[in-house]
Motif scaffolding. Structure first.
Motif, PDB file in Angstrom:
ATOM      1  N   MET A   1       0.825  -1.209   0.000  1.00 14.38           N
ATOM      2  CA  MET A   1       0.000   0.000   0.000  1.00 14.38           C
ATOM      3  C   MET A   1       0.863   1.265   0.000  1.00 14.38           C
ATOM      4  O   MET A   1       0.482   2.284  -0.584  1.00 14.38           O
TER       5      MET A   1
ATOM      6  N   ILE B   1      -2.689   1.441   7.254  1.00 20.01           N
ATOM      7  CA  ILE B   1      -4.090   1.436   6.853  1.00 20.01           C
ATOM      8  C   ILE B   1      -4.928   0.846   7.978  1.00 20.01           C
ATOM      9  O   ILE B   1      -4.473  -0.045   8.709  1.00 20.01           O
TER      10      ILE B   1
ATOM     11  N   THR C   1     -11.664  -1.094   6.922  1.00 16.96           N
ATOM     12  CA  THR C   1     -11.769  -1.590   5.548  1.00 16.96           C
ATOM     13  C   THR C   1     -12.791  -0.748   4.788  1.00 16.96           C
ATOM     14  O   THR C   1     -13.471   0.095   5.369  1.00 16.96           O
TER      15      THR C   1
ATOM     16  N   THR D   1     -13.285   3.874  -2.588  1.00 17.32           N
ATOM     17  CA  THR D   1     -11.858   3.556  -2.479  1.00 17.32           C
ATOM     18  C   THR D   1     -11.028   4.825  -2.374  1.00 17.32           C
ATOM     19  O   THR D   1     -10.081   4.904  -1.574  1.00 17.32           O
TER      20      THR D   1
ATOM     21  N   TYR E   1     -11.398   6.220   1.064  1.00 12.03           N
ATOM     22  CA  TYR E   1     -10.686   5.369   2.020  1.00 12.03           C
ATOM     23  C   TYR E   1      -9.185   5.699   2.025  1.00 12.03           C
ATOM     24  O   TYR E   1      -8.574   5.838   3.088  1.00 12.03           O
TER      25      TYR E   1
ATOM     26  N   ASN F   1      -7.081   7.451   5.300  1.00 11.72           N
ATOM     27  CA  ASN F   1      -5.885   6.851   5.900  1.00 11.72           C
ATOM     28  C   ASN F   1      -4.673   7.751   5.731  1.00 11.72           C
ATOM     29  O   ASN F   1      -3.859   7.907   6.647  1.00 11.72           O
TER      30      ASN F   1
ATOM     31  N   THR G   1      -7.920  -4.182  -4.581  1.00 10.63           N
ATOM     32  CA  THR G   1      -7.578  -3.195  -3.555  1.00 10.63           C
ATOM     33  C   THR G   1      -8.458  -3.390  -2.326  1.00 10.63           C
ATOM     34  O   THR G   1      -7.984  -3.333  -1.181  1.00 10.63           O
ATOM     35  N   TYR G   2      -9.735  -3.623  -2.552  1.00 11.60           N
ATOM     36  CA  TYR G   2     -10.669  -3.900  -1.454  1.00 11.60           C
ATOM     37  C   TYR G   2     -10.206  -5.127  -0.663  1.00 11.60           C
ATOM     38  O   TYR G   2     -10.243  -5.141   0.574  1.00 11.60           O
TER      39      TYR G   2
ATOM     40  N   THR H   1      -7.451  -4.436   1.739  1.00 11.21           N
ATOM     41  CA  THR H   1      -7.909  -3.821   2.988  1.00 11.21           C
ATOM     42  C   THR H   1      -8.589  -4.851   3.884  1.00 11.21           C
ATOM     43  O   THR H   1      -8.426  -4.825   5.106  1.00 11.21           O
TER      44      THR H   1
ATOM     45  N   GLN I   1      -5.811  -6.971   5.371  1.00 13.02           N
ATOM     46  CA  GLN I   1      -5.049  -6.207   6.355  1.00 13.02           C
ATOM     47  C   GLN I   1      -5.819  -6.103   7.672  1.00 13.02           C
ATOM     48  O   GLN I   1      -5.234  -6.231   8.759  1.00 13.02           O
ATOM     49  N   GLN I   2      -7.126  -5.864   7.588  1.00 13.28           N
ATOM     50  CA  GLN I   2      -7.940  -5.794   8.798  1.00 13.28           C
ATOM     51  C   GLN I   2      -7.926  -7.144   9.525  1.00 13.28           C
ATOM     52  O   GLN I   2      -7.818  -7.211  10.751  1.00 13.28           O
TER      53      GLN I   2
END
Length: 828
Positions: A15, A24, A27, A43, A46, A50, A323-324, A327, A330-331
């Protein structure tokens, strides 16, 4: 001391590389109603949120985004000193753009000016909230103010510099009659967010021309396209995709042979504008510029442009979903990290000596597959010992990380985590609960393959690389499953939906589904029925098409797993078959099964089953029920209690199947009730004799004791072999005439899958018209079995239809006569 290992976060690194973000959080909230336009906007916001929270995005990014948007150099954009704005100007701009100052950020600090082609433009950036769509990104005159403002300071009325107490000099006002002043307003979050997205999109777009992508970006960033009426701008044109696959370039010969009124001839005429005949080369050149499919002809450039647009839409759609998923993952990883205080992946301190000894033994025994093994004090060590060989066998068949990384295996109580199995990438700990869950009717051991899928996801390509679940090779399967979850009618909370859509969770579920489909079926994986469930959304969203996709993916990703699991399954089936006791079933022929009607002296039955009524159980045998034993009954016991075993019934059924399949003209296939080991059948000279039970015949018996019944296929195979042997013996008999012997030899050829001379001759010569009509008539009346001759069967169908029509007419006439007679009787 814990086993924790701090690993680099490759998603955050990615990212940062893509969008300049150092961190980040949370989400993107995506729903099934989102279009490409709304997903693009979400997006962008978002990323901005961040970037601002991290301090990654500053006013420099604002100016850079403006330069990209306006296609001018950064140094051409000048910041405007807001202190020079007249009070009336501030009021008017706040009113028009709905500006609202906050303590953190003031809109007066985000005013810029630039000149291009002799025109002056002022840019107002709203740091918080959104600009009305009528102003966002739109250069416009200041003409829509109220009359008072127009009179005092209108852009259409230049400021002449004369002292006037009623007119305040605005810096955004024209200086002379010829000057035009424009205004553009932007929301800061979308301006910067869009810019970060656009830069990375163009960097990843591999096509030769950026033109279709730039056009799509313009549409995506224009707030006028937010409504449903503009959704067509963001949907691929399916018609052209189908047309392109089926179309071809028309040839000169094709053009010559088409009618004059055809679209092809209208598009490419024979003559030019001067009424001169075009040469063949000129016509071929024109034809090469078109594609044709049936009655549709479209220029190649049109098709190419639409396909390019479709390709660009698909690229952006996949890019945003990838990309979604970054996120989402990552969450998920962040939540795993937050649970680092949990004890399920830390070695316990107070372990019993017996348990400690077993831990050390298993760590050594399983060292090829696991870095370490830990056992909870409450685990039944004797039961665990029974399980270990199966675990060892299964893990040997599963893939391993390329760089030799091994997971830590812990048998633990996971009650506090409300799970039967868990995996944490922090130190590659795979924990399973050894206990049985009454609600799910599962043990934690059955979650092992799922958790091992998590391990492979994070480690197969090494810990320094991205997980397999967010790799582009898995992207198609991932997005298909996520779409199915989104479209599911099952009510899911946003939290449940997000969890099920998380790439790592999708990957693990896909891996265990794939392993189950390959045949893995033991105590380390859920029951096969669960993976074929239409109720459990975790697995019901794996449609047949999606299962094909994941199979294709895993076959390529793990090339050896298919062969190893299938080999393991075959070995386990052999073991189960060898260990499984054989059960003997006996049917009661003349009475329901009650105490005293079946043997009890030597051993008790396993099962007694009575039918509601006497029914056919195949082989022309009717029974009232059955009784099952672990041991065989003697022939004397079967006869004393009027019982018959399954073997003769299965042999009789095999004879009937062979007769129907190979057309052997056999009838009266039945089990001899006085001697249940014997199966009788009668063979006739032809189908007509068999149907009418007239003519020459022979009745034979098969001793089923000589038939191998190891499995279903062996029964059919050995029954066919016995039939062949008996037909061979019958063909040598001197008591039957030549026609009957020819029929028997025909049966012999059919049983050997050899066309007999009669059928060969018929195929070569074909049936005579009279013979065809005769056979068709008999078949239509049900007096002869169907043949393999298609013409005869077609004719028989016509006879059948005519007969049905005729019968209908006869019935109508009879009914009319009946009514007429009733009427006459009433008159009398």
């Amino acid at each position: 001391m814990t086993d924790q290992i701090n690993t680099p976060n490759k998603i955050v690194d990615l990212m940062k590389q893509k969008y300049g973000l150092t961190h980040i959080s949370k989400t993107i909230t995506v729903t099934s109603n989102d279009t490409l336009y709304t997903l693009y906007r979400k997006t962008a916001r978002y990323l901005y949120k961040n970037g601002v929270e991290n301090g990654d995005y500053t006013d420099k990014d604002e100016v850079l985004a403006l330069s990209h948007k306006l296609d001018i150099k950064e140094n051409e954009i000048k910041k405007v000193d807001s202190s020079k704005l007249a009070p009336e100007e501030k009021i008017e701009f706040e009113k028009k753009f709905k500006f609202k100052n906050t303590q953190k950020d003031k809109w007066e600090d985000h005013i810029y000016q630039y000149q291009k082609d002799g025109e002056k433009t002022f840019i107002f950036i709203k740091p918080n909230g959104s600009i009305p769509s009528t102003y966002y990104g739109q250069r416009r005159y200041w003409t829509d103010t109220n009359e008072t403002i127009k009179q005092r300071a209108s852009l259409n009325t230049y400021y002449n510099g004369l002292p006037d107490t009623d007119t305040t000099p605005w810096i955004t006002r024209a200086n002379n009659r010829n000057e035009k002043v424009y205004f553009t307003a932007y929301s800061r979050d979308l301006l910067i967010g869009y810019d970060k997205l656009n830069i990375d999109l163009k960097r990843n777009f591999k096509e030769k021309s950026l033109e279709p992508l730039n056009e799509l970006i313009d549409n995506l960033t224009d707030p006028k396209n937010s409504g449903s009426s503009n959704e067509y701008l963001f949907s691929p044109d399916a018609y052209y995709e189908i047309f392109a696959k089926q179309a071809h370039m028309p040839t000169y010969e094709e053009w010559q042979n088409t009618p004059e009124e055809s679209l092809l001839k209208i598009r490419i005429n024979k003559e030019d504008t001067e009424k001169n005949q075009k040469p063949k080369s000129a016509i071929e050149k024109e034809l090469s510029e078109y594609l044709i499919n049936k009655d549709q002809i479209i220029p190649k450039t049109t098709v190419s442009n639409v396909l390019s647009k479709n390709q660009t839409l698909n690229f952006v759609n996949r890019y945003l979903k990838d990309t979604y998923n970054l996120t989402l993952q990552q969450q998920y990883d962040a939540e795993q990290a937050r649970s680092s205080h949990a004890t399920f992946f830390q070695t316990k301190k107070n372990i019993d000596k017996t348990t400690q000894t077993e831990m050390e033994r298993l760590t050594n025994d399983l060292s090829k597959h696991f870095k370490k093994v830990e056992i909870d004090n409450d685990v039944d060590l004797e039961e665990l010992k029974k399980f270990i060989p199966e675990l060892k066998q299964t893990v040997s068949a599963l893939p391993h990380a390329k760089n030799g990384i091994k997971p830590i295996l812990r048998f633990r109580k996971l009650k506090n985590h409300r799970a039967l199995g868990m995996f944490t990438p922090i130190n590659n700990t795979l924990a399973v609960d050894f206990r049985y869950d009454k609600k799910t009717k599962e043990t934690g051991l059955q979650s092992f393959v799922h958790e091992y899928g998590h391990f492979l996801d994070y480690n197969y390509n090494g810990r320094s690389n991205l997980p397999l679940s967010i790799n582009k090779n898995f992207s198609d399967s991932l997005q298909s499953i996520q779409a199915e979850i989104g479209n599911s009618s099952t009510a899911l909370t946003p939290k449940e939906s997000t969890y099920l859509k998380t790439p790592s969770e999708v990957f693990a579920r896909a891996f265990e589904t794939y392993a189950s489909n390959l045949g893995l079926n033991n105590s380390v994986i859920k029951d096969k029925e669960i993976y074929n469930s239409k109720i459990d959304i975790k697995y019901s969203t794996f449609t047949p098409d999606i299962k094909k996709k994941i199979s294709s993916y895993f076959d390529k990703q793990f090339p050896t797993i298919k062969q190893k699991i299938r080999q393991l399954s075959q070995e386990n089936e052999k073991v189960v078959e060898n260990e499984k006791p054989k059960i003997y079933r006996y049917y009661s022929l003349f009475r329901p099964i009650n105490p005293g009607t079946y043997p009890m002296k030597n051993f008790k039955p396993l099962k007694v089953e009575n039918f509601d009524e006497r029914k056919d159980v195949s082989g022309n045998v009717k029974a009232w029920g059955y009784v099952e034993y672990l041991n065989k009954l003697s022939l004397e016991e079967q006869q004393n209690y009027d019982l018959i075993n399954e073997k003769p019934i299965k042999v009789a059924q095999a004879i009937q199947e062979l007769n129907q399949k190979k057309r052997l003209n056999l009838t009266d296939v039945s089990v001899n009730s006085s001697n249940p080991s014997q199966v009788e059948y009668t063979v006739w000279g032809n189908a007509e004799s068999a149907n009418k039970h007239k003519g020459l015949f022979a009745t034979l018996n098969i001793n089923t004791k000589e038939i191998d019944d190891t499995n279903e296929s062996s029964i059919i195979k050995n029954t066919q072999k016995t039939l062949l042997s008996q037909q061979n013996a019958l063909s040598k008999s001197k008591f039957y005439d030549s026609k009957f012997i020819v029929a028997i030899k025909s049966n012999i050829n059919k049983l050997q899958n050899i066309p007999d001379q009669q059928s060969r001759t018929q195929k070569e010569k074909g049936l005579s018209k009279a013979e065809m009509h005769r056979q068709a008539f008999l078949i239509s009346r049900g007096r002869m079995q169907p043949t393999q001759d298609s013409k005869t069967m077609e004719l028989s169908q016509k006879f059948k239809e005519k007969w049905a029509t005729r019968r209908g007419e006869i019935n109508k006439k009879q009914l009319a006569r009946k009514h007429a007679m009733q009427s006459r009787n009433l008159e009398r």
